[in-house]
Design an enzyme around this catalytic site. Structure first.
Site, PDB file in Angstrom:
ATOM      1  N   ASP A 224      -2.381   3.058   5.114  1.00 60.63           N
ATOM      2  CA  ASP A 224      -2.685   2.329   6.347  1.00 60.63           C
ATOM      3  C   ASP A 224      -1.481   1.467   6.696  1.00 60.63           C
ATOM      4  O   ASP A 224      -1.045   0.640   5.884  1.00 60.63           O
ATOM      5  CB  ASP A 224      -3.928   1.462   6.130  1.00 60.63           C
ATOM      6  CG  ASP A 224      -4.489   0.902   7.422  1.00 60.63           C
ATOM      7  OD1 ASP A 224      -4.128   1.409   8.499  1.00 60.63           O
ATOM      8  OD2 ASP A 224      -5.288  -0.052   7.356  1.00 60.63           O
TER       9      ASP A 224
ATOM     10  N   ASP B  13      -2.378   5.190  12.943  1.00 59.58           N
ATOM     11  CA  ASP B  13      -1.772   4.351  11.911  1.00 59.58           C
ATOM     12  C   ASP B  13      -2.348   4.563  10.512  1.00 59.58           C
ATOM     13  O   ASP B  13      -2.093   3.749   9.620  1.00 59.58           O
ATOM     14  CB  ASP B  13      -1.914   2.877  12.298  1.00 59.58           C
ATOM     15  CG  ASP B  13      -3.365   2.425  12.405  1.00 59.58           C
ATOM     16  OD1 ASP B  13      -4.269   3.299  12.398  1.00 59.58           O
ATOM     17  OD2 ASP B  13      -3.606   1.208  12.505  1.00 59.58           O
ATOM     18  N   GLU B  14      -3.104   5.642  10.281  1.00 60.65           N
ATOM     19  CA  GLU B  14      -3.653   5.851   8.951  1.00 60.65           C
ATOM     20  C   GLU B  14      -3.813   7.329   8.643  1.00 60.65           C
ATOM     21  O   GLU B  14      -4.054   8.140   9.535  1.00 60.65           O
ATOM     22  CB  GLU B  14      -4.995   5.128   8.784  1.00 60.65           C
ATOM     23  CG  GLU B  14      -6.080   5.607   9.719  1.00 60.65           C
ATOM     24  CD  GLU B  14      -7.437   4.988   9.427  1.00 60.65           C
ATOM     25  OE1 GLU B  14      -7.814   4.909   8.241  1.00 60.65           O
ATOM     26  OE2 GLU B  14      -8.108   4.588  10.390  1.00 60.65           O
TER      27      GLU B  14
END
Length: 392
Positions: free
Chosen positions: A12, A127-128
């Site tokens: 993350d 974003d992960e």
């Protein structure tokens, strides 16, 4: 021969949007910064080369916080919070506009860096990601450290990563030591590190379920692990109750899904003020066209075409209406999407001011499977009321 123990990582990025902005404005490092402003939040470059930044206290409108730096979070400002509420908590925080093109570019960079280690990557958003490290040689801590270093070298940004036996624990663990965290979890760590957490920290236990659990005295994951399954079934039903027991003990057999076809792609915007369908028609038309074109760009960039176009409207009384239309051909053309979305729009009485506008394309197939769909006819569009007698 027994199968190797699974090693699943969840990576993350740390305060991703805000961190990208700090690369652009390094003088703001260490300060409370909020992302989510509009054009008025673009920094002003002064004659001496310095910058003048907008402050959160000067914000007027009904937008929401996209993200914030950890310094702003320490003041109580978090993503999805209303800007006006955030301004009361942190009036002196710097306000910056969002730049999704930049965020997507950095997203591609960090994911490419991870794929130099393995292709066993499940994309979970901008974003992960999940990473199956089971077949990657090396000790988990060493591999995770090398991945973090590669991401930093590719982007200049930090990330937090957890390696665990499954996706459930990896997802929870990546939050435990933020920012710039490296966490290892095993089943033996569950009582010490997982059970003290609030039940809502488990992905899949939403606010309503957490409130319902609290109502029967279950506040933490540990409480859930000790709960009577019959009581849970009474309140949540057999399937969800069984799942709650499983996750409370850290059990999760889901695989890392390397290739999954998206079901739809969409864009939406919440206006800073409610817009009237007649008085504010130019603004609405501009936003409507921009959303359609951006969806088309997303489809082309990811190599898909779609056949079902849909729109979403949220009015000033918070009533939300959706409409869908099946097109005669699959497309990723913004103008064709605009035409279909306009037809959907004509099926909605526009009698109230509009708070939110969204455009969606679904029924996707890879563009190289499109075949000989007929090309859409180009035409000029306007944002129009369904009925000529619509009034303010």
């Amino acid at each position: 021969m027994s199968s190797p123990v699974r090693r699943i990582a969840h990576l993350d990025m740390d305060a991703f949007y805000a961190s990208v902005e700090l690369l652009r404005y390094p003088d703001l490092r260490g300060q409370a910064v909020v992302i989510g402003g509009g054009r008025n939040a673009v920094p002003e470059t002064l004659p001496d080369g310095s910058r003048r930044y907008a402050r959160l206290r000067d914000y007027v409108g009904r937008g929401v916080v996209t993200t914030s730096t950890y310094e702003a979070r320490a003041l109580g400002v978090f993503s999805a919070m209303g800007m006006m509420k955030a301004a009361k908590l942190a009036p002196d925080a710097i306000l910056l506009p969002t730049d999704f093109d930049a965020y997507r570019r950095y997203s591609g960079l960090f994911k490419a860096a991870v794929r130099t280690f393995t292709e066993q990557v499940e994309d979970r958003g901008i974003d992960e990601i999940y990473i199956d490290l089971t077949e990657v040689p090396g000790e988990p801590a060493e591999v995770a450290a090398r991945i973090k270093a590669a991401v930093s070298e590719a982007t200049g940004l930090t990330c937090s990563i957890c390696v665990a036996p499954n996706k459930l624990l990896a997802k929870i663990g990546s939050e435990l030591d933020k920012p710039d965290g490296l966490t290892l979890l095993t089943p033996a760590d569950i009582p010490r590190r997982i059970w003290p957490l609030a039940a809502r920290k488990v992905n899949g236990i939403g606010p309503k379920a957490a409130e319902k659990l609290a109502g029967i005295g279950i506040e933490t994951v540990g409480d859930l692990a000790e709960a009577d399954q019959g009581v849970l079934q009474t309140h949540f039903g057999r399937n969800y109750a069984g799942w709650l027991i499983e996750v409370a003990h850290g059990r999760d057999d889901r695989p890392v899904v390397v290739s999954s076809e998206p079901k739809s792609m969409s864009r939406e915007t919440t206006f800073e003020r409610d817009l009237h369908p007649r008085v504010d028609r130019p603004l609405l038309s501009e936003s409507f066209t921009r959303l359609c074109m951006r969806v088309g760009e997303d489809l082309r960039r990811k190599g898909y075409v779609g056949r079902t176009v849909g729109i979403k409207l949220r009015f000033d009384d918070f009533r939300t209406v959706t409409r869908d239309l099946t097109m005669p051909a699959h497309t990723a053309d913004g103008a064709a999407i605009r035409r279909g979305a306009t037809e959907c729009l004509k099926r909605i009485p526009l009698e109230r001011r509009i708070r939110l506008l969204g455009v969606r394309v679904s029924a996707l197939i890879p563009a190289d499977e499109q075949g000989d769909d007929p090309a859409p006819v180009q035409e000029e569009f306007r944002f129009e009321d369904e009925r000529p007698d619509a009034r303010e």
